[in-house]
Scaffold this motif. Sequence first.
Motif, PDB file in Angstrom:
ATOM      1  N   SER A 148      34.627  34.543  41.665  1.00 30.38           N
ATOM      2  CA  SER A 148      33.913  35.067  40.506  1.00 30.38           C
ATOM      3  C   SER A 148      34.046  36.588  40.489  1.00 30.38           C
ATOM      4  N   ASP A 149      33.678  37.207  39.378  1.00 34.06           N
ATOM      5  CA  ASP A 149      33.729  38.668  39.315  1.00 34.06           C
ATOM      6  C   ASP A 149      32.869  39.300  40.402  1.00 34.06           C
ATOM      7  N   ARG A 150      31.703  38.731  40.632  1.00 28.16           N
ATOM      8  CA  ARG A 150      30.821  39.276  41.661  1.00 28.16           C
ATOM      9  C   ARG A 150      31.424  39.096  43.051  1.00 28.16           C
ATOM     10  N   ALA A 151      31.994  37.912  43.299  1.00 30.97           N
ATOM     11  CA  ALA A 151      32.611  37.669  44.604  1.00 30.97           C
ATOM     12  C   ALA A 151      33.814  38.585  44.820  1.00 30.97           C
ATOM     13  N   TRP A 152      34.585  38.835  43.747  1.00 28.31           N
ATOM     14  CA  TRP A 152      35.729  39.734  43.881  1.00 28.31           C
ATOM     15  C   TRP A 152      35.269  41.152  44.188  1.00 28.31           C
ATOM     16  N   ALA A 153      34.174  41.584  43.568  1.00 28.29           N
ATOM     17  CA  ALA A 153      33.634  42.908  43.864  1.00 28.29           C
ATOM     18  C   ALA A 153      33.207  42.998  45.327  1.00 28.29           C
ATOM     19  N   HIS A 154      32.566  41.945  45.828  1.00 28.12           N
ATOM     20  CA  HIS A 154      32.146  41.938  47.234  1.00 28.12           C
ATOM     21  C   HIS A 154      33.357  41.918  48.168  1.00 28.12           C
ATOM     22  N   GLY A 162      31.885  33.733  48.316  1.00 22.09           N
ATOM     23  CA  GLY A 162      30.879  33.216  47.391  1.00 22.09           C
ATOM     24  C   GLY A 162      30.918  31.741  47.093  1.00 22.09           C
TER      25      GLY A 162
END
Length: 326
Positions: free
Chosen positions: A276-282, A227
């Motif tokens: 980021s939280d979103r990048a970690w989820a991905h 990300g």
Amino acid sequence: MTFINDTVDPVEAGRRLGHDLHRLSRIALQPDWPLAVCEGFEAARPGTRPHQDDRFVRKWLQLRLGALARGRAVAADVTVDLLRRLDVSHCPVTREPLTHATRLGSDASVDRLNNDGAYAAANLAMLSARVNRIKGGRGFDEVWALSRRGEPTASLTPVEWLRLAVLMLGPAHADRPLDVPALPLCAPLPPTSARTALQQVQRLLTLNASQAASRNRLLRGLLPACGSASAEARLRLLADAVHVGLKRLAPGDECWDVWLQPGLMEALAAWREALSDRAWAHTSWAAGQLAGGRPVDRRELAPWRLATRGYLPPAAGWAIARGATR
């Protein structure tokens, strides 16, 4: 995958076990078995018995018998084939060779990594009987604390306690995945055990970073999820550090020891902090895809029976042995 449900009848489970003990093994009828097991064994008596035992079948039967005697649940995904998959030549904690049926502490033993869970595929590892006995009822927090002491405890060194904590980490946090500590992945994880997303990344790096070609393939799978350019740069630095660290391992070291080298965990933390939280989820999803894993949800944790600490529902008379009360 098939899961045990909340209406398990321990009596019927005992009868099925007794039937399997007669049909699949050479184990003799024991007078201290639960009555239901004896009934199932007797009912199967007209059938033939195998000429010799298969050690995995025997271990599967003994695991079920021991669990039933203690009122512990055994999920339907605990099979003979699972025990074959869990089989290892050396204890992942002490790294000593495992033996079989010698009645010594070196004998292979199947252990629940989360003591508050049932026998389930994602909660099991093959350890030595000695380590299983030393671990006893200790939970993850206590084991991790023992790994940070400066001296051996109960005949295990700090690094051996750390290896045990690594194995326990995923199963201990399966129902509470937030705020999981990051540990150096200094032991091989069982093929079916629950593991954290960070452990999944560490495992992929350990197994793929030694060669430039496989390291680059792994990066191509993980970089798009980062990300940001900063996170991508830090992942490249981490992969390079693991690559160099694997080359520096001393003779006799295992590849997992790379995470004990200075700077590796700091590089892992620096990359994680850049996401980021979103990048970690991905990234977690991408790592799972690359490793062939999948998220563990609450439905899949149902067979662990965490609400009852892995125990079966009570059933009147199930634990009554032939001629005695257990």
